[in-house]
Design an enzyme around this catalytic site. Structure first.
Site, short mmCIF file in Angstrom:
data_model
loop_
_atom_site.label_atom_id
_atom_site.label_comp_id
_atom_site.label_asym_id
_atom_site.label_seq_id
_atom_site.Cartn_x
_atom_site.Cartn_y
_atom_site.Cartn_z
N CYS A 189 -2.24 9.51 5.52
CA CYS A 189 -2.51 9.00 4.17
C CYS A 189 -3.58 9.85 3.50
O CYS A 189 -3.60 9.98 2.27
CB CYS A 189 -3.00 7.55 4.23
SG CYS A 189 -1.90 6.43 5.10
N GLU A 248 0.87 -1.17 0.00
CA GLU A 248 0.00 0.00 0.00
C GLU A 248 0.91 1.22 0.00
O GLU A 248 1.73 1.40 0.91
CB GLU A 248 -0.91 0.03 1.24
CG GLU A 248 -1.80 1.26 1.27
CD GLU A 248 -2.57 1.41 2.56
OE1 GLU A 248 -3.32 2.40 2.68
OE2 GLU A 248 -2.43 0.56 3.45
#
Length: 282
Positions: free
Chosen positions: A266, A232
């Site tokens: 994020c 990720e």
């Protein structure tokens, strides 16, 4: 159990420690994989209860101190999300075990399936910005019978180590997950050159994951199996502003999104699309 972080160690010494952790974890995985899945699930739920109660404030404080989060952000991350990961993953495993292949005539032949861990070790490389992701990347593979060599981020050592200690207190075998703080390049070289590499569970930057994928590709003929790669990586989150938007609200929400927690989430806003009618002229 391997837990190391000493600035005076050179790369050769760090490499030796990582390799020793790999060897220990690979051996421990063989026994761990034979532990019944329901026993592992109970252990995970016990750990989740410890995180939600006895160690809740400890996890929050470690996240505030080590990762510069506010009390509210730390509560969302280190308490709520981390506990959710452990409880939801345990529930997901229970759901998996309900499925068995169809047997058309079971009195003649019976089809069955057993979930096994990967032979070797999974390298968990976790990020600096979320305590919960560290626990998830390292211990979810272990829930499924895998051995894990865990490299936490240098700036998330404190909170990640608290998770490691909680798992030990809950009854988790200490050698199945090796907690190995190390510099990135040395750790990366150690895991990608080990024939026992079974997988990489990664959250971090695009360049780092690209490097790991490249090195695994170079060494693929040396592995005992084909390593699974899960990554990720960072993205570019944006605000798309409608002409009817309230400008004051847009400005405040964008500043908060971009710079709260120093812009290290994020979900931090890094792009903004504004209609010409709302953009200051001149």
């Amino acid at each position: 159990m391997h837990c190391l972080h000493a600035p005076e160690l050179n790369s050769e010494m760090v490499m030796e420690v990582v390799q020793r952790a790999i060897k220990t974890t690979v051996e421990a995985q063989k026994k761990w994989d034979s532990v019944p899945l329901n026993e592992r699930i109970e252990l995970w739920l016990k750990a989740a209860d410890l995180m939600a109660t006895k160690y809740r404030m400890h996890l929050n404080a470690a996240t505030i101190l080590g990762q510069a989060k506010t009390p509210v952000q730390a509560e969302i991350d280190a308490s709520a999300e981390l506990v959710d990961f452990f409880r939801f993953n345990a529930l997901a495993v229970k759901d998996l075990t309900r499925y068995q292949p169809i047997s058309v005539k079971p009195e003649i032949s019976l089809n069955s399936m057993r979930y096994r861990g990967l032979e070797g070790f999974v390298a968990a490389i976790s990020p600096f910005n979320f305590t919960a992701i560290g626990g998830n990347l390292a211990y979810t593979p272990a829930l499924m019978g895998n051995g894990v060599v865990w490299k936490p981020s240098d700036t998330a050592l404190l909170s990640n180590y608290v998770i490691f200690k909680i798992m030990i207190e809950a009854g988790f075998p200490p050698d199945v997950v090796s907690f190995v703080p190390a510099d990135g390049p040395t750790f990366g070289e150690a895991i990608t050159t080990s024939p026992h590499l079974a997988g990489i569970n990664f959250t971090g930057s695009v360049p780092t994951f690209n490097w790991l994928c490249t090195e695994v590709g170079k060494n693929v003929s040396q592995y005992l199996g084909y390593p699974r790669l899960i990554g990720e990586c960072g993205g570019k989150n944006y605000h798309f502003v409608h002409p009817s938007a309230d400008v004051t609200s847009v400005v405040m929400a964008t500043i908060r999104s971009a710079f709260e927690f120093c812009g290290q989430k994020c979900s931090a806003c890094s792009r903004m699309y504004v209609p010409q009618s709302l953009w200051p002229q001149g």
